[in-house]
Scaffold this active site. Structure first.
Site, PDB file in Angstrom:
ATOM      1  N   GLU A 192       0.808  -1.222   0.000  1.00 37.71           N
ATOM      2  CA  GLU A 192       0.000   0.000   0.000  1.00 37.71           C
ATOM      3  C   GLU A 192       0.848   1.283   0.000  1.00 37.71           C
ATOM      4  OE1 GLU A 192      -2.737  -0.342   3.283  1.00 37.71           O
ATOM      5  OE2 GLU A 192      -3.807  -2.005   2.378  1.00 37.71           O
TER       6      GLU A 192
ATOM      7  N   GLU B 295      -5.371  -8.529   0.892  1.00 38.97           N
ATOM      8  CA  GLU B 295      -6.054  -8.138   2.128  1.00 38.97           C
ATOM      9  C   GLU B 295      -7.518  -7.877   1.831  1.00 38.97           C
ATOM     10  OE1 GLU B 295      -4.484  -4.829   4.411  1.00 38.97           O
ATOM     11  OE2 GLU B 295      -2.419  -5.491   4.055  1.00 38.97           O
TER      12      GLU B 295
HETATM   13  O1  IFM Z   1      -4.190  -2.796   9.251  1.00 34.56           O
HETATM   14  C1  IFM Z   1      -4.134  -2.319   7.934  1.00 34.56           C
HETATM   15  C2  IFM Z   1      -2.961  -2.935   7.194  1.00 34.56           C
HETATM   16  O2  IFM Z   1      -1.761  -2.661   7.844  1.00 34.56           O
HETATM   17  C3  IFM Z   1      -2.872  -2.377   5.800  1.00 34.56           C
HETATM   18  N1  IFM Z   1      -4.133  -2.460   5.120  1.00 34.56           N
HETATM   19  C4  IFM Z   1      -5.318  -2.033   5.795  1.00 34.56           C
HETATM   20  C5  IFM Z   1      -5.391  -2.674   7.165  1.00 34.56           C
HETATM   21  C6  IFM Z   1      -6.661  -2.207   7.908  1.00 34.56           C
HETATM   22  O3  IFM Z   1      -6.656  -0.832   8.056  1.00 34.56           O
END
Ligand code: IFM
Length: 434
Positions: free
Chosen positions: A166, A343
């Site tokens: 990210e 994710e």
């Molecule tokens: O916890 C975060 C993660 O570190 C990166 N993506 C989003 C998740 C939730 O906010």
């Protein structure tokens, strides 16, 4: 179960990140990261929470890997804390830190779990921040050096290595609005940082390829579909601009060797000749993190999103069909490599009662997002795996420990782990859909 089977060989996993779970912040030679500095600065994080102890995973990784095995998944996504393996981000390496990731990977393999490593999940060594951090081009070269060492060390055993997680968050939240470390508030700087992150990705890919790293190599981007609140030109322009800054800002350089243009988008970084050639390295996979959609309303006050399926504990709209919309759009716009959903998950106000957490909203969230994912696969998007975020409740950055994303509840006083109803559901779902 309303979702039909996933493709054969589809990988099921859970994900975490180093600073959010490891703790042991000052042990065995680990150097400080920008998140240590940021979280210890008063007022930056909810209730002053820090990652000093977190889930104590550094000491409990063996039990945690047993827990992962008990979920019936076949893959685990984790990140390497750069300051644990190279305390200053340049110069000396830390054997104890390198050993930790060796042991972690070996234990995963013993348990039949595929390791998916991420090199950078936001914990830049403070030693590099002190000489400019991501604001300087030199950090991109330091990152490539780090990638080469880790690629050589783990690349024969891990399934995949992602350069960044990210980068939008590092650039915009970390350098544009100051919500994340290092806490800068300057959008021109954020644009330049994003460029250095992309450059570092390209240099790291080149370095790992040149070193003959066998693992699949790629990057993980957070992405959303975007919906204009109304049909007005202003809202449609805003939606285009938001999609350009969130999704296309990273996809266009990697796949099309350029930054996007959109109505009202007027901040761009300094780009040197040949930078796009470096950035646009072929990927073995693209990781996509999806949580919610972007709702674009230019009205003042804004027209609120309908939130027909509610919101999570972060206030993010639950919008599963956005995952289908997003995947179909990026698949049409770019020549994608195989995709992993690296994710997807939900923060929920979970309650531990009688040693159980009955987190039905999370089950519904995952179920509906897997339906949406299945629809995208059926429409032709080549998705090879899904990782739930997160294995454990953990340190949710500037929200501290109060937001719980885990399939497994963590009591931070005792470090007791309790699988939630969603953990049992996920295991059964995977078994039924293999
Ligand atoms: O916890 C975060 C993660 O570190 C990166 N993506 C989003 C998740 C939730 O906010």
């Amino acid at each position: 179960m309303t979702v039909s089977k996933f493709p054969s060989g589809f990988s099921w996993g859970v994900a975490t990140a180093a600073y959010q779970i490891e703790g042991a912040a000052r042990e065995d030679g680990r150097g400080p990261s920008i998140w240590d500095t940021f979280s210890h600065f008063p007022g930056n994080v909810h209730k002053g929470h820090t990652g000093d102890v977190a889930c104590d995973h550094y000491h409990r990784y063996r039990e945690d890997i047993d827990l992962i095995g008990s979920l019936g998944v076949d893959a685990y996504r984790f990140s390497i804390a750069w300051p644990r393996v190279q305390p200053l981000g340049r110069g000396a390496w830390n054997d104890k830190g390198l050993d930790f990731y060796d042991r972690l990977v070996d234990r995963l393999l013993e348990k039949g779990l595929r390791p998916h490593a991420t090199l950078y999940h936001w914990d830049l060594p403070q030693g590099l921040q002190d000489i400019g951090g991501w604001a300087t081009r030199e950090t991109a070269q330091r990152f490539a050096d780090y990638a080469e060492v880790m690629g050589k060390r783990l690349g024969d055993r891990v399934t995949a290595i992602a350069t960044h997680n990210e980068p939008w968050c590092t650039a915009v939240l970390g350098h544009g609005i100051g919500q994340f470390a290092p806490g800068a508030r300057d959008f021109q700087l954020a644009a330049q940082v994003s460029h250095h992150l992309l450059l570092s990705h390209g240099l790291a890919m080149q370095a790992m390829r040149a070193a003959g790293v066998k693992a699949q190599l790629g990057i993980v981007l957070n992405q959303s579909s975007t919906t204009p609140a109304t049909d007005s030109q202003a809202d449609r322009d805003m939606a285009e601009r938001e999609y350009a800054t969130f999704v296309r800002w990273f996809m266009d350089p990697i796949f099309l060797k350029r930054y996007p243009k959109a109505p009202g988008l007027d901040i761009y970084p300094v780009v040197r000749e040949n930078d796009f050639e470096v950035i646009a390295q072929p990927l073995d996979f693209l990781g996509i993190n999806y949580y919610t959609r972007i709702w674009a309303s230019s009205a003042k006050p804004p027209v609120p999103a309908p939130k027909l399926m509610g919101e999570n504990d972060m206030g993010w709209e639950i919008y599963p069909q956005g995952l289908t919309e997003l995947l179909l759009k990026v698949n049409a716009d770019y020549k994608l490599p195989p995709v992993y959903i690296t994710e997807n998950g939900m923060a929920n106000a979970d309650v531990l009662e009688g040693n159980q957490v009955n987190d039905q909203p999370r089950i519904e969230y995952v179920r509906t997002h897997l339906e949406a994912l299945r629809a995208a696969i059926a429409a032709g998007v080549d998705v090879r795996g899904y990782f739930y975020w997160s294995l454990l409740d953990n340190y949710e950055w500037n929200s501290g420990y109060d937001k719980r994303f885990g399939l497994v509840h963590v009591d931070y006083e005792t470090q007791k782990r309790t699988p939630k109803a969603s953990a049992h559901w996920y295991r059964d779902f995977i078994a039924a859909n293999r």
